[in-house]
Design an enzyme around this catalytic site. Structure first.
Site, PDB file in Angstrom:
ATOM      1  N   ASP A   1      67.631  44.453 127.095  1.00 22.54           N
ATOM      2  CA  ASP A   1      68.463  43.252 127.231  1.00 22.54           C
ATOM      3  C   ASP A   1      69.624  43.323 126.239  1.00 22.54           C
ATOM      4  O   ASP A   1      69.435  43.690 125.071  1.00 22.54           O
ATOM      5  CB  ASP A   1      67.628  41.996 126.960  1.00 22.54           C
ATOM      6  CG  ASP A   1      68.404  40.725 127.229  1.00 22.54           C
ATOM      7  OD1 ASP A   1      68.468  40.318 128.402  1.00 22.54           O
ATOM      8  OD2 ASP A   1      68.958  40.145 126.273  1.00 22.54           O
ATOM      9  N   ILE A   2      70.832  43.003 126.716  1.00 28.31           N
ATOM     10  CA  ILE A   2      72.009  42.995 125.833  1.00 28.31           C
ATOM     11  C   ILE A   2      71.975  41.720 124.997  1.00 28.31           C
ATOM     12  O   ILE A   2      71.897  40.609 125.540  1.00 28.31           O
ATOM     13  CB  ILE A   2      73.314  43.066 126.649  1.00 28.31           C
ATOM     14  CG1 ILE A   2      73.342  44.359 127.486  1.00 28.31           C
ATOM     15  CG2 ILE A   2      74.532  43.011 125.727  1.00 28.31           C
ATOM     16  CD1 ILE A   2      74.523  44.461 128.427  1.00 28.31           C
TER      17      ILE A   2
ATOM     18  N   GLU B   1      71.982  40.585 132.471  1.00 30.22           N
ATOM     19  CA  GLU B   1      72.254  41.601 131.450  1.00 30.22           C
ATOM     20  C   GLU B   1      71.010  42.406 131.096  1.00 30.22           C
ATOM     21  O   GLU B   1      70.944  43.044 130.047  1.00 30.22           O
ATOM     22  CB  GLU B   1      72.826  40.943 130.184  1.00 30.22           C
ATOM     23  CG  GLU B   1      71.855  40.083 129.392  1.00 30.22           C
ATOM     24  CD  GLU B   1      71.798  38.642 129.862  1.00 30.22           C
ATOM     25  OE1 GLU B   1      71.373  37.782 129.066  1.00 30.22           O
ATOM     26  OE2 GLU B   1      72.170  38.365 131.024  1.00 30.22           O
TER      27      GLU B   1
END
Length: 371
Positions: A241-242, A284
Protein backbone atom coordinates in the site's frame (compact mmCIF):
# COMPACT_ATOMS: atom_id res chain seq x y z
CA UNK A 1 0.91 -64.57 -80.37
CA UNK A 2 3.97 -65.60 -78.43
CA UNK A 3 5.57 -63.07 -76.11
CA UNK A 4 9.22 -62.55 -76.81
CA UNK A 5 11.80 -62.49 -73.98
CA UNK A 6 12.33 -58.76 -74.57
CA UNK A 7 8.61 -58.05 -74.25
CA UNK A 8 8.52 -60.05 -71.01
CA UNK A 9 11.36 -58.00 -69.61
CA UNK A 10 9.65 -54.79 -70.70
CA UNK A 11 6.38 -55.81 -69.03
CA UNK A 12 8.24 -56.76 -65.87
CA UNK A 13 10.04 -53.42 -65.85
CA UNK A 14 6.78 -51.51 -66.38
CA UNK A 15 5.10 -53.52 -63.62
CA UNK A 16 8.02 -52.82 -61.29
CA UNK A 17 7.91 -49.13 -62.19
CA UNK A 18 4.17 -48.95 -61.56
CA UNK A 19 4.62 -50.71 -58.23
CA UNK A 20 7.30 -48.19 -57.22
CA UNK A 21 5.10 -45.24 -58.22
CA UNK A 22 2.23 -46.79 -56.28
CA UNK A 23 4.47 -47.38 -53.25
CA UNK A 24 5.81 -43.81 -53.43
CA UNK A 25 2.26 -42.48 -53.63
CA UNK A 26 1.24 -44.50 -50.58
CA UNK A 27 4.29 -43.28 -48.64
CA UNK A 28 3.49 -39.67 -49.57
CA UNK A 29 -0.14 -40.05 -48.50
CA UNK A 30 0.93 -41.70 -45.24
CA UNK A 31 3.25 -38.77 -44.59
CA UNK A 32 0.42 -36.31 -45.30
CA UNK A 33 -1.86 -38.15 -42.85
CA UNK A 34 0.93 -38.19 -40.24
CA UNK A 35 1.59 -34.46 -40.73
CA UNK A 36 -2.14 -33.66 -40.43
CA UNK A 37 -2.26 -35.61 -37.15
CA UNK A 38 0.79 -33.67 -35.99
CA UNK A 39 -0.91 -30.36 -36.87
CA UNK A 40 -3.96 -31.43 -34.85
CA UNK A 41 -1.74 -32.17 -31.84
CA UNK A 42 0.08 -28.86 -32.32
CA UNK A 43 -3.25 -27.02 -32.38
CA UNK A 44 -4.37 -28.72 -29.14
CA UNK A 45 -1.00 -28.05 -27.52
CA UNK A 46 -0.85 -24.35 -28.42
CA UNK A 47 -4.47 -23.65 -27.51
CA UNK A 48 -3.92 -25.15 -24.05
CA UNK A 49 -1.25 -22.52 -23.27
CA UNK A 50 -2.50 -18.97 -22.68
CA UNK A 51 0.42 -17.50 -20.71
CA UNK A 52 2.39 -15.52 -23.32
CA UNK A 53 5.99 -16.42 -22.40
CA UNK A 54 5.21 -20.14 -22.11
CA UNK A 55 3.35 -19.99 -25.42
CA UNK A 56 6.30 -18.42 -27.26
CA UNK A 57 8.62 -21.07 -25.85
CA UNK A 58 6.23 -23.84 -26.94
CA UNK A 59 5.96 -22.41 -30.46
CA UNK A 60 9.75 -22.24 -30.85
CA UNK A 61 10.22 -25.85 -29.73
CA UNK A 62 7.45 -27.06 -32.05
CA UNK A 63 8.84 -25.13 -35.03
CA UNK A 64 12.38 -26.45 -34.55
CA UNK A 65 11.19 -30.04 -34.09
CA UNK A 66 8.69 -30.12 -36.95
CA UNK A 67 10.74 -28.19 -39.50
CA UNK A 68 14.12 -29.61 -38.42
CA UNK A 69 15.85 -26.24 -38.09
CA UNK A 70 18.79 -25.33 -35.87
CA UNK A 71 17.18 -22.10 -34.69
CA UNK A 72 13.91 -20.21 -34.30
CA UNK A 73 12.89 -16.75 -33.09
CA UNK A 74 9.68 -14.72 -32.95
CA UNK A 75 9.07 -10.99 -33.38
CA UNK A 76 5.84 -9.69 -31.81
CA UNK A 77 4.42 -6.43 -30.46
CA UNK A 78 4.77 -5.80 -26.73
CA UNK A 79 1.17 -4.54 -26.69
CA UNK A 80 -1.73 -4.26 -29.12
CA UNK A 81 -1.25 -0.52 -29.69
CA UNK A 82 2.54 -0.77 -30.13
CA UNK A 83 4.09 0.18 -33.49
CA UNK A 84 7.12 -2.10 -33.25
CA UNK A 85 7.69 -5.79 -33.77
CA UNK A 86 10.40 -6.74 -31.26
CA UNK A 87 12.53 -9.88 -30.97
CA UNK A 88 11.17 -11.97 -28.11
CA UNK A 89 13.75 -12.70 -25.41
CA UNK A 90 13.17 -16.45 -25.89
CA UNK A 91 15.02 -17.52 -29.04
CA UNK A 92 17.23 -20.43 -30.01
CA UNK A 93 20.15 -20.95 -32.36
CA UNK A 94 20.90 -17.31 -33.18
CA UNK A 95 23.99 -15.32 -32.17
CA UNK A 96 22.73 -11.97 -30.90
CA UNK A 97 24.91 -8.93 -31.59
CA UNK A 98 24.71 -6.47 -28.72
CA UNK A 99 24.62 -3.27 -30.80
CA UNK A 100 22.26 -4.58 -33.47
CA UNK A 101 18.65 -3.41 -33.70
CA UNK A 102 16.21 -6.28 -33.40
CA UNK A 103 12.99 -4.31 -33.73
CA UNK A 104 11.12 -3.12 -36.79
CA UNK A 105 8.28 -0.64 -37.36
CA UNK A 106 4.93 -1.99 -38.52
CA UNK A 107 5.16 0.31 -41.57
CA UNK A 108 8.60 -0.91 -42.67
CA UNK A 109 8.79 -2.24 -46.27
CA UNK A 110 9.86 -5.66 -44.95
CA UNK A 111 6.64 -5.96 -42.94
CA UNK A 112 4.57 -4.94 -45.98
CA UNK A 113 6.43 -7.51 -48.09
CA UNK A 114 5.91 -10.29 -45.53
CA UNK A 115 2.25 -9.34 -45.18
CA UNK A 116 1.73 -10.13 -48.87
CA UNK A 117 3.34 -13.54 -48.44
CA UNK A 118 1.54 -16.55 -46.97
CA UNK A 119 4.18 -19.23 -46.77
CA UNK A 120 7.14 -16.91 -46.13
CA UNK A 121 10.28 -15.98 -48.03
CA UNK A 122 14.06 -16.33 -48.02
CA UNK A 123 16.57 -13.52 -47.34
CA UNK A 124 17.46 -13.59 -51.07
CA UNK A 125 13.83 -13.02 -52.04
CA UNK A 126 13.65 -10.13 -49.59
CA UNK A 127 16.86 -8.55 -50.94
CA UNK A 128 15.51 -8.68 -54.49
CA UNK A 129 12.26 -6.94 -53.58
CA UNK A 130 13.07 -4.32 -50.94
CA UNK A 131 15.94 -2.05 -49.99
CA UNK A 132 18.21 -3.64 -47.39
CA UNK A 133 18.61 -0.83 -44.87
CA UNK A 134 20.33 -1.17 -41.45
CA UNK A 135 17.27 -2.76 -39.84
CA UNK A 136 17.10 -5.48 -42.50
CA UNK A 137 20.88 -5.98 -42.38
CA UNK A 138 20.69 -6.46 -38.61
CA UNK A 139 18.07 -9.15 -39.14
CA UNK A 140 20.16 -10.76 -41.87
CA UNK A 141 23.15 -10.78 -39.48
CA UNK A 142 21.33 -13.53 -37.57
CA UNK A 143 21.75 -15.72 -40.70
CA UNK A 144 18.10 -16.82 -40.92
CA UNK A 145 17.09 -19.25 -43.65
CA UNK A 146 13.44 -18.20 -43.81
CA UNK A 147 11.04 -15.42 -42.74
CA UNK A 148 7.46 -16.46 -41.95
CA UNK A 149 4.58 -13.99 -41.39
CA UNK A 150 2.25 -14.65 -38.45
CA UNK A 151 -1.30 -13.60 -39.33
CA UNK A 152 -4.53 -13.78 -37.35
CA UNK A 153 -7.86 -12.43 -38.60
CA UNK A 154 -6.19 -10.97 -41.71
CA UNK A 155 -3.83 -8.97 -39.52
CA UNK A 156 -0.09 -9.47 -39.19
CA UNK A 157 0.74 -9.90 -35.51
CA UNK A 158 4.42 -10.77 -35.91
CA UNK A 159 6.83 -12.92 -37.83
CA UNK A 160 8.96 -15.99 -37.33
CA UNK A 161 12.65 -16.43 -38.15
CA UNK A 162 13.89 -19.92 -38.98
CA UNK A 163 17.54 -20.91 -38.63
CA UNK A 164 19.49 -23.29 -40.85
CA UNK A 165 17.93 -26.62 -41.78
CA UNK A 166 19.49 -29.69 -40.18
CA UNK A 167 19.46 -31.55 -43.48
CA UNK A 168 21.93 -30.89 -46.29
CA UNK A 169 19.41 -29.05 -48.48
CA UNK A 170 19.03 -25.43 -47.38
CA UNK A 171 15.89 -24.87 -49.43
CA UNK A 172 12.38 -25.62 -48.19
CA UNK A 173 10.27 -27.65 -50.61
CA UNK A 174 6.76 -26.56 -51.58
CA UNK A 175 5.38 -29.27 -49.31
CA UNK A 176 7.52 -28.01 -46.39
CA UNK A 177 6.40 -24.44 -47.08
CA UNK A 178 2.81 -25.62 -46.81
CA UNK A 179 3.60 -27.17 -43.41
CA UNK A 180 5.30 -23.92 -42.36
CA UNK A 181 2.22 -21.94 -43.38
CA UNK A 182 -0.08 -24.23 -41.38
CA UNK A 183 2.09 -24.12 -38.24
CA UNK A 184 2.44 -20.33 -38.56
CA UNK A 185 -1.34 -19.99 -38.83
CA UNK A 186 -1.90 -22.06 -35.67
CA UNK A 187 0.85 -20.13 -33.84
CA UNK A 188 -0.62 -16.77 -34.88
CA UNK A 189 -4.10 -17.70 -33.61
CA UNK A 190 -2.64 -18.87 -30.28
CA UNK A 191 -0.57 -15.67 -29.91
CA UNK A 192 -3.60 -13.52 -30.74
CA UNK A 193 -5.70 -15.36 -28.13
CA UNK A 194 -2.94 -14.93 -25.56
CA UNK A 195 -2.71 -11.20 -26.29
CA UNK A 196 -6.48 -10.85 -26.00
CA UNK A 197 -6.32 -12.55 -22.60
CA UNK A 198 -3.51 -10.18 -21.65
CA UNK A 199 -5.70 -7.21 -22.55
CA UNK A 200 -8.71 -8.41 -20.56
CA UNK A 201 -6.70 -9.34 -17.46
CA UNK A 202 -4.33 -6.36 -17.28
CA UNK A 203 -4.83 -3.00 -15.58
CA UNK A 204 -4.52 -0.28 -18.25
CA UNK A 205 -2.70 2.23 -16.06
CA UNK A 206 -0.15 0.09 -14.23
CA UNK A 207 0.15 -2.80 -16.73
CA UNK A 208 -0.15 -5.21 -13.81
CA UNK A 209 -2.72 -7.99 -13.60
CA UNK A 210 -6.28 -7.36 -12.43
CA UNK A 211 -7.42 -8.59 -9.02
CA UNK A 212 -9.88 -11.25 -10.28
CA UNK A 213 -7.27 -12.81 -12.57
CA UNK A 214 -4.69 -12.77 -9.77
CA UNK A 215 -7.01 -14.84 -7.57
CA UNK A 216 -7.59 -17.28 -10.44
CA UNK A 217 -3.84 -17.83 -10.78
CA UNK A 218 -3.35 -18.05 -7.00
CA UNK A 219 -6.02 -20.75 -6.66
CA UNK A 220 -4.47 -22.68 -9.56
CA UNK A 221 -1.02 -22.56 -7.95
CA UNK A 222 -2.35 -23.63 -4.55
CA UNK A 223 -4.16 -26.54 -6.20
CA UNK A 224 -0.94 -27.60 -7.96
CA UNK A 225 1.04 -27.45 -4.70
CA UNK A 226 -1.59 -29.44 -2.79
CA UNK A 227 -1.98 -32.02 -5.58
CA UNK A 228 1.73 -32.80 -5.73
CA UNK A 229 1.68 -34.48 -2.32
CA UNK A 230 5.20 -33.21 -1.67
CA UNK A 231 6.11 -30.19 0.41
CA UNK A 232 8.85 -29.08 -1.95
CA UNK A 233 7.25 -25.95 -3.41
CA UNK A 234 5.55 -23.07 -1.66
CA UNK A 235 4.51 -19.51 -2.44
CA UNK A 236 4.34 -16.18 -0.66
CA UNK A 237 2.09 -13.14 -0.91
CA UNK A 238 2.99 -9.45 -0.64
CA UNK A 239 0.29 -6.87 0.08
CA UNK A 240 1.57 -3.38 -0.74
CA UNK A 241 0.00 0.00 0.00
CA UNK A 242 1.30 3.48 -0.90
CA UNK A 243 1.55 5.56 2.27
CA UNK A 244 -0.52 8.77 2.48
CA UNK A 245 -1.64 8.42 -1.14
CA UNK A 246 -4.66 10.68 -0.57
CA UNK A 247 -2.28 13.50 0.39
CA UNK A 248 -0.49 13.11 -2.97
CA UNK A 249 -3.78 13.49 -4.84
CA UNK A 250 -4.83 16.45 -2.69
CA UNK A 251 -1.45 18.21 -3.01
CA UNK A 252 -0.46 17.54 -6.62
CA UNK A 253 -3.70 16.40 -8.27
CA UNK A 254 -5.00 13.07 -9.53
CA UNK A 255 -2.75 13.13 -12.61
CA UNK A 256 0.25 13.12 -10.27
CA UNK A 257 -1.33 10.27 -8.32
CA UNK A 258 -1.60 8.28 -11.54
CA UNK A 259 2.10 8.85 -12.27
CA UNK A 260 2.97 7.63 -8.76
CA UNK A 261 0.90 4.46 -9.28
CA UNK A 262 2.65 3.79 -12.59
CA UNK A 263 6.14 4.30 -11.13
CA UNK A 264 5.50 2.13 -8.08
CA UNK A 265 4.11 -0.59 -10.37
CA UNK A 266 7.29 -0.42 -12.49
CA UNK A 267 9.44 -0.86 -9.38
CA UNK A 268 7.37 -3.85 -8.23
CA UNK A 269 7.77 -5.40 -11.68
CA UNK A 270 11.52 -4.76 -11.78
CA UNK A 271 12.05 -6.32 -8.34
CA UNK A 272 10.17 -9.53 -9.11
CA UNK A 273 10.71 -12.42 -11.54
CA UNK A 274 8.78 -13.40 -14.65
CA UNK A 275 7.54 -16.44 -12.74
CA UNK A 276 5.92 -14.14 -10.14
CA UNK A 277 2.58 -12.36 -10.59
CA UNK A 278 1.98 -8.73 -9.62
CA UNK A 279 -1.51 -7.21 -9.68
CA UNK A 280 -3.31 -4.01 -8.84
CA UNK A 281 -5.52 -4.90 -5.89
CA UNK A 282 -7.52 -1.69 -5.89
CA UNK A 283 -6.89 2.04 -5.45
CA UNK A 284 -3.31 2.42 -4.25
CA UNK A 285 -2.93 -1.22 -3.19
CA UNK A 286 -0.94 -3.90 -5.00
CA UNK A 287 -0.57 -7.63 -4.47
CA UNK A 288 2.26 -9.96 -5.53
CA UNK A 289 2.44 -13.76 -5.67
CA UNK A 290 6.02 -15.01 -5.35
CA UNK A 291 6.24 -18.55 -6.70
CA UNK A 292 8.32 -21.14 -4.86
CA UNK A 293 9.46 -18.50 -2.37
CA UNK A 294 9.84 -19.03 1.37
CA UNK A 295 8.82 -16.51 4.01
CA UNK A 296 12.41 -15.32 4.56
CA UNK A 297 13.05 -14.94 0.82
CA UNK A 298 9.73 -13.10 0.43
CA UNK A 299 10.73 -10.68 3.20
CA UNK A 300 13.96 -9.95 1.29
CA UNK A 301 12.02 -9.24 -1.92
CA UNK A 302 9.56 -7.03 -0.03
CA UNK A 303 12.39 -5.06 1.57
CA UNK A 304 14.02 -4.58 -1.84
CA UNK A 305 10.76 -3.17 -3.22
CA UNK A 306 10.24 -0.93 -0.18
CA UNK A 307 13.77 0.47 -0.35
CA UNK A 308 13.60 1.03 -4.13
CA UNK A 309 10.37 3.03 -3.78
CA UNK A 310 11.79 5.06 -0.88
CA UNK A 311 14.88 5.99 -2.91
CA UNK A 312 12.93 6.90 -6.05
CA UNK A 313 12.19 10.56 -6.80
CA UNK A 314 9.13 10.73 -9.05
CA UNK A 315 9.03 13.78 -11.30
CA UNK A 316 5.71 15.50 -12.04
CA UNK A 317 5.31 18.93 -13.59
CA UNK A 318 8.87 19.85 -12.62
CA UNK A 319 8.38 18.77 -9.01
CA UNK A 320 9.93 15.83 -7.15
CA UNK A 321 7.49 13.56 -5.35
CA UNK A 322 8.90 11.12 -2.81
CA UNK A 323 6.69 8.33 -1.54
CA UNK A 324 6.97 5.33 0.74
CA UNK A 325 5.09 2.04 0.91
CA UNK A 326 4.01 -0.38 3.60
CA UNK A 327 4.08 -4.13 2.97
CA UNK A 328 2.55 -7.21 4.58
CA UNK A 329 3.95 -10.68 3.85
CA UNK A 330 2.42 -14.14 4.24
CA UNK A 331 3.71 -17.53 3.15
CA UNK A 332 1.83 -20.77 2.49
CA UNK A 333 2.21 -23.30 5.30
CA UNK A 334 1.05 -26.52 3.57
CA UNK A 335 -2.10 -26.75 5.68
CA UNK A 336 -4.59 -26.64 2.77
CA UNK A 337 -5.04 -22.92 3.37
CA UNK A 338 -7.40 -21.15 0.94
CA UNK A 339 -6.40 -18.33 -1.39
CA UNK A 340 -8.63 -15.98 0.58
CA UNK A 341 -6.95 -16.92 3.88
CA UNK A 342 -3.35 -16.43 2.74
CA UNK A 343 -4.25 -13.01 1.25
CA UNK A 344 -6.08 -11.99 4.43
CA UNK A 345 -2.98 -12.85 6.48
CA UNK A 346 -0.84 -10.64 4.23
CA UNK A 347 -3.45 -7.88 4.58
CA UNK A 348 -3.34 -8.13 8.39
CA UNK A 349 0.46 -7.92 8.27
CA UNK A 350 0.11 -4.83 6.05
CA UNK A 351 -2.21 -3.29 8.65
CA UNK A 352 0.48 -3.87 11.29
CA UNK A 353 3.03 -2.08 9.09
CA UNK A 354 0.63 0.87 8.89
CA UNK A 355 -0.02 0.87 12.62
CA UNK A 356 3.69 0.74 13.45
CA UNK A 357 4.67 3.86 11.54
CA UNK A 358 4.42 2.88 7.84
CA UNK A 359 7.34 2.50 5.39
CA UNK A 360 8.11 -0.98 6.71
CA UNK A 361 7.67 -4.69 6.00
CA UNK A 362 5.81 -7.02 8.38
CA UNK A 363 5.60 -10.82 8.26
CA UNK A 364 2.34 -12.59 9.10
CA UNK A 365 2.32 -13.96 12.65
CA UNK A 366 1.54 -17.44 11.30
CA UNK A 367 4.89 -17.43 9.52
CA UNK A 368 7.00 -16.19 12.41
CA UNK A 369 9.47 -18.77 13.83
CA UNK A 370 7.99 -20.60 16.80
CA UNK A 371 9.61 -19.83 20.13
Amino acid sequence: MKTTPNEKLLKKALHSCNNKKYADKILHQEKEIFDLKQLLQISKSLNSVLEFDRLIEAILYIVMAQLKTLGAAIFTKKSFDDNLFVLNRDHYGFDIIRDAQYSINVDHPLINFLDKSDSGCTPDEISKNIKTDKIVKDLFSLSPSFFVPLKAKNRMIGFLLLGEKMESSHQFTDYEKNIIENIASLAAIAINNSQLLEMTTTDIMTHLKLKHYFFTLLMEHLYTINSSGEKKETLSILMIDIDFFKNINDTYGHAAGDIVLEEVAKIIKSCTRNADTAARYGGEEFIVMLNNTSASAAMAVAERIRKSVEEKSIMYDGKKINVTISIGVSSYNFDLESAKSIVERADKALYESKQNGRNRVTLSKNNLPKA
